[in-house]
Design a protein around this motif. Sequence first.
Motif: not given
Length: 158
Positions: A127-130, A133-146
């Motif tokens: 999902p687009d975090p733009y 809040g900050p949790q969106g950028f952490d979610q992006v990283l979690d998904l991207v790392e996986d």
Amino acid sequence: MTTLYSILFVCMGNICRSPTAHGVFRHKVMRQSMADRVAIDSAGTHNYHPGSAPDARSQAHAAKRGYDLSDLRARQIRQSDFERFDLILVMDWDNLADVKEICPPPHLPKIRRLTEFCQRSDSPVVPDPYYGGPQGFDQVLDLVEDACDGLILHVQTV
């Protein structure tokens, strides 16, 4: 002799999700000593931020996990990318539709969602975090790392 395998990560503006994926995957490729056989780039479906560095929030969240995105610059996907890249990984359904719309038919099989490579998450998109809040950028990283962990395994088999 190993052959070069090339991957393009694509989101809408190329300042949040695709540069995050670019930076994370580059880091993982280097740690696996695969940098000599994998080419990585990122682009956006829209030309909103040409030449811009990734969003400061994306850079800050990535840096907390050891990823440096500071050298990456936004660009729009080009027709030549469809010929050049072996795999074009989009972040969400809109990116998928936009990229498929401009892709020459012989190259359509190269286009996939990044989350298809996730090993732990079942999210269909990054999902687009733009606007969040900050949790969106952490979610992006979690998904991207996986997804990048799964992508490393994929690249090792091609």
